[in-house]
Design a protein around this motif. Structure first.
Motif, PDB file in Angstrom:
ATOM      1  N   ASP A 212       0.803  -1.228   0.000  1.00  0.00           N
ATOM      2  CA  ASP A 212       0.000   0.000   0.000  1.00  0.00           C
ATOM      3  C   ASP A 212       0.836   1.278   0.000  1.00  0.00           C
ATOM      4  OD1 ASP A 212      -2.188   1.620  -0.032  1.00  0.00           O
ATOM      5  OD2 ASP A 212      -2.828   1.206   2.031  1.00  0.00           O
ATOM      6  N   THR A 215      -1.134   4.779   0.150  1.00  0.00           N
ATOM      7  CA  THR A 215      -1.494   5.393   1.427  1.00  0.00           C
ATOM      8  C   THR A 215      -0.336   6.223   1.970  1.00  0.00           C
ATOM      9  OG1 THR A 215      -3.185   3.791   2.103  1.00  0.00           O
ATOM     10  CG2 THR A 215      -1.956   4.872   3.867  1.00  0.00           C
ATOM     11  N   CYS A 216       0.877   5.714   1.855  1.00  0.00           N
ATOM     12  CA  CYS A 216       2.055   6.457   2.309  1.00  0.00           C
ATOM     13  C   CYS A 216       2.201   7.766   1.542  1.00  0.00           C
ATOM     14  CB  CYS A 216       3.306   5.597   2.133  1.00  0.00           C
ATOM     15  SG  CYS A 216       4.830   6.413   2.658  1.00  0.00           S
ATOM     16  N   SER A 282       3.290   1.291   5.610  1.00  0.00           N
ATOM     17  CA  SER A 282       1.882   1.567   5.315  1.00  0.00           C
ATOM     18  C   SER A 282       1.138   0.330   4.835  1.00  0.00           C
ATOM     19  CB  SER A 282       1.791   2.671   4.253  1.00  0.00           C
ATOM     20  OG  SER A 282       2.578   2.340   3.110  1.00  0.00           O
ATOM     21  N   SER A 284      -1.097  -2.992   4.191  1.00  0.00           N
ATOM     22  CA  SER A 284      -2.440  -3.426   4.579  1.00  0.00           C
ATOM     23  C   SER A 284      -2.405  -4.838   5.145  1.00  0.00           C
ATOM     24  CB  SER A 284      -3.388  -3.367   3.377  1.00  0.00           C
ATOM     25  OG  SER A 284      -2.910  -4.197   2.331  1.00  0.00           O
ATOM     26  N   SER A 304       3.710   3.256  11.728  1.00  0.00           N
ATOM     27  CA  SER A 304       3.255   2.077  10.991  1.00  0.00           C
ATOM     28  C   SER A 304       1.746   1.927  11.023  1.00  0.00           C
ATOM     29  CB  SER A 304       3.897   0.819  11.603  1.00  0.00           C
ATOM     30  OG  SER A 304       3.383  -0.357  11.009  1.00  0.00           O
ATOM     31  N   SER A 305       1.234   1.270   9.999  1.00  0.00           N
ATOM     32  CA  SER A 305      -0.152   0.812  10.019  1.00  0.00           C
ATOM     33  C   SER A 305      -0.274  -0.285  11.079  1.00  0.00           C
ATOM     34  CB  SER A 305      -0.568   0.285   8.645  1.00  0.00           C
ATOM     35  OG  SER A 305       0.391  -0.652   8.167  1.00  0.00           O
ATOM     36  N   VAL A 323      -5.289   0.733   9.028  1.00  0.00           N
ATOM     37  CA  VAL A 323      -4.935   0.416   7.641  1.00  0.00           C
ATOM     38  C   VAL A 323      -5.654   1.368   6.677  1.00  0.00           C
ATOM     39  CG1 VAL A 323      -5.201  -1.325   5.832  1.00  0.00           C
ATOM     40  CG2 VAL A 323      -4.395  -2.003   8.108  1.00  0.00           C
ATOM     41  N   LYS A 324      -4.887   1.922   5.753  1.00  0.00           N
ATOM     42  CA  LYS A 324      -5.358   2.819   4.687  1.00  0.00           C
ATOM     43  C   LYS A 324      -5.800   4.202   5.170  1.00  0.00           C
ATOM     44  CE  LYS A 324      -6.572  -0.643   1.229  1.00  0.00           C
ATOM     45  NZ  LYS A 324      -5.385  -0.304   0.417  1.00  0.00           N
ATOM     46  N   ASP A 325      -5.624   4.497   6.441  1.00  0.00           N
ATOM     47  CA  ASP A 325      -6.029   5.803   6.969  1.00  0.00           C
ATOM     48  C   ASP A 325      -4.872   6.794   6.803  1.00  0.00           C
ATOM     49  OD1 ASP A 325      -6.972   7.995   8.352  1.00  0.00           O
ATOM     50  OD2 ASP A 325      -7.759   6.841  10.048  1.00  0.00           O
ATOM     51  N   TYR A 326      -4.762   7.354   5.603  1.00  0.00           N
ATOM     52  CA  TYR A 326      -3.639   8.242   5.309  1.00  0.00           C
ATOM     53  C   TYR A 326      -3.722   9.558   6.088  1.00  0.00           C
ATOM     54  CZ  TYR A 326      -6.802  10.721   2.086  1.00  0.00           C
ATOM     55  OH  TYR A 326      -7.837  11.421   1.540  1.00  0.00           O
ATOM     56  N   MET A 329      -2.271   8.815   9.436  1.00  0.00           N
ATOM     57  CA  MET A 329      -0.829   8.656   9.239  1.00  0.00           C
ATOM     58  C   MET A 329      -0.150  10.020   9.155  1.00  0.00           C
ATOM     59  SD  MET A 329       1.190   6.577   6.215  1.00  0.00           S
ATOM     60  CE  MET A 329       2.988   6.382   6.275  1.00  0.00           C
TER      61      MET A 329
END
Length: 378
Positions: A212, A215-216, A282, A284, A304-305, A323-326, A329
């Motif tokens: 992913d 996302t990063c 990042s 998933s 980290s995720s 996960v995937k929550d940019y 992050m």
């Protein structure tokens, strides 16, 4: 006193997480004789192991498999090296070990399972089938099934893997290989034309949907809106290079071309961790990512995720994001940079990262757990 012989059966010897850990485990141990059987070619680690005097066999599996040829090769291996234990890595290694035990040589098997996700989105159908077949065989063949994360153990037991054989042993990290090295970090920055005072992020992961990268990049695009000083992000890993058209499109879409350095596959990562201020992950899906432990061993903090067993190793669970929550992050990145502005607090955090790996996840501590399993398996 003669040492016990262990045959490691692995589907690959390339630059992957499981392969890297297997290499470190073998290199660290002096109590057993280790031999390696790869279902594919010798790859990166096969050649490294041979350079250090280990015997590596490669079956070079392709689209066509010759059972008679395989039988002859196995006969040669078992006759010449007489392994007492089969250490079977990942699903295909586990299945092949079970087939050896069924058709050729009945030996104690230890399965080492690393996956933490099994779904059609991120896993090949063939791999899913092998994983399910191993679940069916798990009650009969292996003496132990070693998982490297609690999440991996849980999903496999739910899939039908024999729970009474489950053992949890996390990955370990070589403190002699990964350590703070300011000179190495400064030299790499110089080689990459990064200024000494630039803020540097690091993301090490091969190009794969599970990693992913988008996302990063989206989180860094948000970060860029508010951080006006000079900064760079180094991406390293298989296919993380300028020829990756899809990656270049995502970078361009987020207006990050001037900030991104794409290094591709890198075998020696210690200098990367030492050049970075923060390591980012990042993914998933992960079980127990080596990147986090390696980075912290070099005293480089991580964001980290919340995947796999990252929560059990990272220095601060507040630096985990869904996960995937940019957006979250990006928020954590901002908080980390604020902490970095206090020099003493940042130095204390860096030291704490190293201490945590020393105290809980050194390769010597983890090796002793494996040696205990090998000893009772003889």
């Amino acid at each position: 006193m003669n040492k016990t012989n262990i045959l490691h059966i692995t589907p690959s010897l390339g630059l992957g997480g499981a392969e890297t850990f297997m290499y470190r485990l073998i290199k660290q141990d002096k109590n057993y004789n280790h031999y390696i059987l790869c279902l594919k070619d010798k790859g990166y680690y096969g050649k490294k192991l041979e350079e250090q005097g280990y015997v590596v066999f490669a079956l070079n599996f392709g689209s066509i498999i010759n059972p008679l040829k395989i039988g002859k090769q196995l006969k040669l291996i078992f006759k010449s090296h007489k392994p007492s234990i089969l250490n079977c890595w990942m699903y295909h290694g586990a299945l092949f070990g079970a087939l050896i035990s069924l058709l050729y040589y009945k030996k104690p098997l230890i399965w080492l399972i690393r996956h933490s996700e099994l779904n059609f989105r991120s896993t090949k159908i063939s791999t899913l089938l092998v994983a399910k077949l191993c679940a069916f065989l798990s009650s009969r063949y292996p003496q132990s099934i070693i998982y490297n994360s609690e999440k991996s153990k849980k999903i496999h037991e739910e899939l039908g893997y024999a729970s009474q054989k489950s053992v949890l042993i996390h990955n370990g990290f070589s403190l002699d290989e990964f350590y703070p090295d300011k000179i190495a970090g400064l030299n790499l920055r110089k080689n990459l034309k990064i200024l000494k005072n630039d803020l540097v992020f690091l993301h090490i992961a091969r190009w794969h949907e599970d990693k992913d990268h988008e996302t990063c990049l989206k989180s860094l695009a948000l970060f860029k809106r508010h951080y006006k000083s000079s900064w760079k992000v180094i991406f390293a890993g298989t296919d993380m290079n300028t020829t990756n058209v899809t990656l270049q499109e995502i970078i361009s879409k987020n207006n990050l071309s001037e900030h991104c350095i794409l290094l591709g596959e890198c075998a020696d990562t210690k200098e990367l961790y030492n050049a970075a201020d923060l390591t980012l992950l990042s993914s998933s899906s992960e079980s127990f990512p080596n990147v986090i432990g390696e980075s912290m061993a070099c005293s480089t903090p991580c964001i980290s995720s919340a995947v796999g067993s990252v929560g059990s190793i990272i220095h601060d669970e507040n630096w985990l994001f869904p996960v995937k929550d940019y957006r979250q992050m990006a928020t954590i990145i901002h908080e980390a940079i604020l902490l970095k502005s206090n020099e003493q607090d940042w130095e204390d955090l860096k030291k704490d990262c190293r201490k945590l790996i020393e105290n809980k996840f050194s390769i010597k501590k983890i090796l002793s757990l494996y040696q205990s399993k090998w000893e009772i398996s003889q």
